[in-house]
Write an enzyme that holds these catalytic residues in place. Structure first.
Site, PDB file in Angstrom:
ATOM      1  N   THR A   1       0.865  -1.154   0.140  1.00 35.82           N
ATOM      2  CA  THR A   1       0.121   0.165   0.002  1.00 35.82           C
ATOM      3  C   THR A   1       1.047   1.409   0.105  1.00 35.82           C
ATOM      4  OG1 THR A   1      -1.695  -1.118   1.262  1.00 35.82           O
ATOM      5  CG2 THR A   1      -1.818   1.284   1.228  1.00 35.82           C
ATOM      6  N   SER A   2       0.701   2.186  -1.237  1.00 37.30           N
ATOM      7  CA  SER A   2       1.509   3.205  -1.175  1.00 37.30           C
ATOM      8  C   SER A   2       1.484   4.285   0.000  1.00 37.30           C
ATOM      9  CB  SER A   2       1.239   3.942  -2.536  1.00 37.30           C
ATOM     10  OG  SER A   2       1.410   3.310  -3.604  1.00 37.30           O
ATOM     11  N   ALA A   3       0.254   4.153   0.848  1.00 44.16           N
ATOM     12  CA  ALA A   3       0.191   5.207   1.757  1.00 44.16           C
ATOM     13  C   ALA A   3       0.477   4.338   3.237  1.00 44.16           C
ATOM     14  CB  ALA A   3      -1.435   5.745   2.030  1.00 44.16           C
ATOM     15  N   CYS A   4       1.142   3.172   3.405  1.00 44.92           N
ATOM     16  CA  CYS A   4       1.179   2.558   4.411  1.00 44.92           C
ATOM     17  C   CYS A   4       2.090   3.298   5.668  1.00 44.92           C
ATOM     18  CB  CYS A   4       1.969   1.228   4.152  1.00 44.92           C
ATOM     19  SG  CYS A   4       3.648   1.424   3.610  1.00 44.92           S
ATOM     20  N   GLY A   5       2.706   4.481   5.279  1.00 43.29           N
ATOM     21  CA  GLY A   5       3.219   5.217   6.178  1.00 43.29           C
ATOM     22  C   GLY A   5       4.618   4.846   6.690  1.00 43.29           C
TER      23      GLY A   5
END
Length: 286
Positions: free
Chosen positions: A108-112
């Site tokens: 997930t690109s927005a996994c942080g």
């Protein structure tokens, strides 16, 4: 309605006319993946080859290491308002208890996670480190693979809106090609096919993708032991960093007779003629 394409009304506008007509679109539907009955994740995908998609996803997330880890994969009842099963819920039964799985996947690109943390996690989690393994491929053969990939994109031919991924031998023979609205799903499908046919770790294969090379696609290649990844478009900076960290050969802008090799150039053999081979075929699945 086809599970792969759908027709929708559209207004076609040109400089001289406006015409109402149907257009063919790539289908996008959710797939809920469950592990031993417990929901794991939902991905938006083009229906088809869902079992391969599940195998590839679970490998890339280090939940399984081989097809033998899976006891069964079956669709659950998931009815739409008209009653028929939607085939959008897949339950995977593992032979051993499932590991603790984080909800924020690396894919997930927005996994942080920060860049360094992401690189370290993939490098330490892969079961099939590259360590200089893998075939050598001529620049001409590598340059020819996107054209081969495009020749198998049947859904793209009628929709113009779908990604593709394919696995090839170092001689340029296509083994498997899959299309999907999500580039990561297309890659999961070909990796899942390789796993179910006993070709993982795929130390002798080349992965080609129709778009850009993101971090998540490099991650999936590394997790499957694929030594060479070629993309029609550009890689991201973190994708190049991960490829360098993992020993993967990453080539971008594979167009015509040119390419940029960002990492692992030792696997790409060049010659002054930059010859393109005759199209090679193998007994694969398309």
């Amino acid at each position: 309605m086809s599970r792969v394409t759908a027709r929708r009304p559209t207004l076609r506008i040109t400089s001289t006319s406006q015409v109402q007509r149907p257009d063919t679109l790539a289908v996008e539907e959710p797939l809920e993946l469950r592990i031993n009955g417990t929901p794991l994740t939902v991905t938006m995908r083009t229906a088809g080859d869902d079992v391969d998609l599940a195998h590839g996803f679970l490998l890339s997330e280090d939940i399984i290491g081989s097809a033998d880890d899976i006891e069964s994969a079956r669709y659950c009842t998931g009815k739409d308002i008209d009653g028929p099963n939607t085939y959008n819920v897949l339950d995977v039964r593992l032979r051993t208890p499932a590991p603790v799985v984080r909800r924020a996947f690396l894919t997930t690109s927005a996994c942080g996670v920060c860049g360094k943390t992401a690189l370290d996690q993939v490098r330490t989690r892969t079961r099939f480190p590259l360590n200089g393994t893998g075939p050598h491929v001529t620049a001409g053969t590598l340059a020819s693979l996107p054209e081969q990939l495009r020749s198998y994109q049947r859904v793209f031919d009628v929709t113009g809106g779908i990604h593709a991924a394919g696995l090839f031998t170092s001689e340029g023979a296509a083994l498997v090609v899959r299309e999907d609205v999500g580039r990561h799903n297309a890659v999961d499908k070909v990796i899942g096919w390789a796993m179910r046919t006993g070709r993982v770790p795929a130390h002798d294969l080349i992965l080609i993708v129709s778009g850009r090379a993101s971090f998540e696609l490099v991650q999936k290649a590394v997790m499957a032991g694929i030594p060479i990844l070629g993309a029609v478009s550009a890689p991201s900076s973190l994708a190049v960093d991960l490829a360098a960290e993992s020993g993967l050969t990453l080539a971008g802008f594979l167009r015509g007779s040119t390419m940029n090799v960002y990492t692992g150039a030792h696997r790409v053999q060049t010659d002054s003629q930059f010859t393109r081979p005759a199209t090679a075929r193998a007994n694969g699945t398309y």
